[in-house]
Scaffold this motif. Structure first.
Motif, mmCIF file in Angstrom:
data_model
loop_
_atom_site.group_PDB
_atom_site.id
_atom_site.type_symbol
_atom_site.label_atom_id
_atom_site.label_comp_id
_atom_site.label_asym_id
_atom_site.label_seq_id
_atom_site.Cartn_x
_atom_site.Cartn_y
_atom_site.Cartn_z
ATOM 1 N N ILE A 35 23.097 89.899 48.794
ATOM 2 C CA ILE A 35 22.622 91.029 48.896
ATOM 3 C C ILE A 35 23.564 91.926 47.907
ATOM 4 N N GLU A 36 24.986 91.822 48.475
ATOM 5 C CA GLU A 36 25.886 92.667 47.638
ATOM 6 C C GLU A 36 26.019 92.255 46.261
ATOM 7 N N ARG A 37 25.726 90.812 45.904
ATOM 8 C CA ARG A 37 25.876 90.296 44.311
ATOM 9 C C ARG A 37 24.575 90.669 43.682
ATOM 10 N N ASN A 38 23.277 90.935 44.473
ATOM 11 C CA ASN A 38 22.095 91.189 44.120
ATOM 12 C C ASN A 38 21.514 89.675 43.477
ATOM 13 N N GLU A 39 21.932 88.686 44.209
ATOM 14 C CA GLU A 39 21.501 87.496 44.001
ATOM 15 C C GLU A 39 20.428 86.848 45.108
ATOM 16 N N TYR A 40 19.726 85.956 44.671
ATOM 17 C CA TYR A 40 18.543 85.391 45.160
ATOM 18 C C TYR A 40 18.625 83.813 45.133
ATOM 19 N N GLN A 41 18.649 83.122 46.446
ATOM 20 C CA GLN A 41 18.416 81.782 46.574
ATOM 21 C C GLN A 41 16.831 81.153 46.358
ATOM 22 N N ILE A 42 16.745 80.606 45.414
ATOM 23 C CA ILE A 42 15.119 80.043 45.028
ATOM 24 C C ILE A 42 15.271 78.729 45.728
ATOM 25 N N CYS A 43 14.439 78.647 46.717
ATOM 26 C CA CYS A 43 14.360 77.417 47.562
ATOM 27 C C CYS A 43 13.204 76.805 47.713
ATOM 28 N N PRO A 58 10.718 73.846 50.342
ATOM 29 C CA PRO A 58 10.810 73.249 51.485
ATOM 30 C C PRO A 58 11.220 71.686 51.404
ATOM 31 N N ASP A 59 10.956 71.061 50.423
ATOM 32 C CA ASP A 59 11.381 69.576 50.426
ATOM 33 C C ASP A 59 12.734 69.463 49.700
ATOM 34 N N PHE A 60 13.440 70.428 48.891
ATOM 35 C CA PHE A 60 14.531 70.259 48.209
ATOM 36 C C PHE A 60 15.550 71.288 48.545
ATOM 37 N N GLY A 61 15.463 71.998 49.514
ATOM 38 C CA GLY A 61 16.356 73.217 49.781
ATOM 39 C C GLY A 61 16.415 74.276 48.674
ATOM 40 N N THR A 62 17.688 74.673 48.511
ATOM 41 C CA THR A 62 18.044 75.475 47.495
ATOM 42 C C THR A 62 18.278 75.038 46.316
ATOM 43 N N VAL A 63 17.455 75.315 45.093
ATOM 44 C CA VAL A 63 17.299 74.590 43.988
ATOM 45 C C VAL A 63 18.177 75.224 42.753
ATOM 46 N N THR A 64 18.436 76.839 43.160
ATOM 47 C CA THR A 64 19.071 77.358 42.211
ATOM 48 C C THR A 64 19.376 78.890 42.915
ATOM 49 N N VAL A 65 20.480 79.695 42.275
ATOM 50 C CA VAL A 65 20.660 80.916 42.762
ATOM 51 C C VAL A 65 20.825 81.728 41.397
ATOM 52 N N MET A 66 19.988 83.037 41.661
ATOM 53 C CA MET A 66 19.952 83.566 40.185
ATOM 54 C C MET A 66 19.986 85.170 40.553
ATOM 55 N N GLN A 67 20.612 85.955 39.587
ATOM 56 C CA GLN A 67 20.698 87.254 39.548
ATOM 57 C C GLN A 67 19.179 87.828 39.660
ATOM 58 N N GLN A 68 19.071 89.221 40.048
ATOM 59 C CA GLN A 68 17.807 89.696 40.193
ATOM 60 C C GLN A 68 17.275 89.844 38.817
ATOM 61 N N HIS A 69 17.934 90.399 37.817
ATOM 62 C CA HIS A 69 17.270 90.436 36.432
ATOM 63 C C HIS A 69 17.090 89.235 35.775
ATOM 64 N N ASP A 70 17.972 88.132 36.014
ATOM 65 C CA ASP A 70 17.442 86.861 35.376
ATOM 66 C C ASP A 70 16.254 86.205 36.116
ATOM 67 N N LEU A 71 16.139 86.460 37.455
ATOM 68 C CA LEU A 71 14.885 86.061 38.038
ATOM 69 C C LEU A 71 13.595 86.761 37.501
ATOM 70 N N TYR A 87 10.149 79.449 48.114
ATOM 71 C CA TYR A 87 10.605 80.733 48.906
ATOM 72 C C TYR A 87 11.955 81.182 48.414
ATOM 73 N N ILE A 88 12.296 82.623 48.901
ATOM 74 C CA ILE A 88 13.492 83.250 48.619
ATOM 75 C C ILE A 88 14.297 83.448 49.613
ATOM 76 N N GLU A 89 15.616 83.182 49.617
ATOM 77 C CA GLU A 89 16.566 83.548 50.581
ATOM 78 C C GLU A 89 17.725 84.336 50.043
ATOM 79 N N GLN A 90 18.257 85.253 51.021
ATOM 80 C CA GLN A 90 19.422 86.208 50.524
ATOM 81 C C GLN A 90 20.127 86.186 52.091
ATOM 82 N N ASP A 91 21.406 86.117 51.829
ATOM 83 C CA ASP A 91 22.267 86.288 52.935
ATOM 84 C C ASP A 91 23.078 87.461 52.744
ATOM 85 N N GLU A 92 23.982 88.128 53.274
ATOM 86 C CA GLU A 92 24.936 89.292 53.169
ATOM 87 C C GLU A 92 25.708 89.367 51.796
ATOM 88 N N LYS A 93 26.247 88.155 51.494
ATOM 89 C CA LYS A 93 26.867 88.168 50.108
ATOM 90 C C LYS A 93 26.081 88.135 48.882
#
Length: 169
Positions: free
Chosen positions: A114-122, A124-137, A106-112
């Motif tokens: 959204i401003e940086r156009n980043e997505y947290q790739i999460c 359920p068993d491992f939490g956040t596994v990486t953070v990626m820019q929209q175009h990189d995703l 699943y994907i999470e975003q918080d305010e910071k």
């Protein structure tokens, strides 16, 4: 924290369901352009008028098989009913999110984010596994899809060879 889902943001976020909205508005537009009532379209599709109504009101969306049949009736492409040309980046992002969900992420975003156009790739068993820019995703998922098409083609060729070539050689 906002959890993004294919078609919407969860936890009180705004609707991201542009694809769902596009399908809804395009069904309505093409049905009316053809002079069909909801009942007429439902009869052609072998479904109920209330089902067509729920699609047009974005309550639900047709399954893949039904979408292909709708496109055939309207003589349009699946891309047209999805509204791909209207906003290709958003479409690709929603498809990437859908593929991630299918893989159990699943994907999470918080305010910071959204401003940086980043997505947290999460996960359920491992939490956040990486953070990626929209175009990189989007690029990563596109590459994985392209690799899978190439793999599928190689598999088909090999499978045909094993079916038709003598087993002794």
């Amino acid at each position: 924290m906002i959890v993004l889902k294919h078609g919407k943001k969860k936890e009180g976020g705004e609707v991201m369901g542009k694809i769902k909205e596009n399908i809804s508005s395009n069904i309505t537009k093409h049905r009316k352009n053809m002079g069909l009532s909801q009942k007429d379209l439902a009869d052609r599709l072998g479904t109920k008028p209330s089902t067509v109504s729920s699609w047009e009101q974005s309550v639900s969306t047709p399954n893949a098989e039904m979408l292909f049949e709708i496109c055939r009736i309207f003589n349009i492409t699946v891309d047209e009913i999805y509204g791909v040309n209207e906003d290709e980046t958003e479409y690709k992002l929603m498809k990437a999110i859908q593929h991630l969900e299918d893989a159990g992420f699943y994907i999470e975003q918080d305010e910071k984010d959204i401003e940086r156009n980043e997505y947290q790739i999460c996960h359920p068993d491992f939490g956040t596994v990486t953070v990626m820019q929209q175009h990189d995703l989007i690029n990563l998922v596109d590459k994985i899809l392209q690799d899978s098409i190439e793999y599928q083609e190689r598999y088909i060729i090999e499978r045909i060879r094993t079916e038709f070539l003598p087993k002794n050689k």
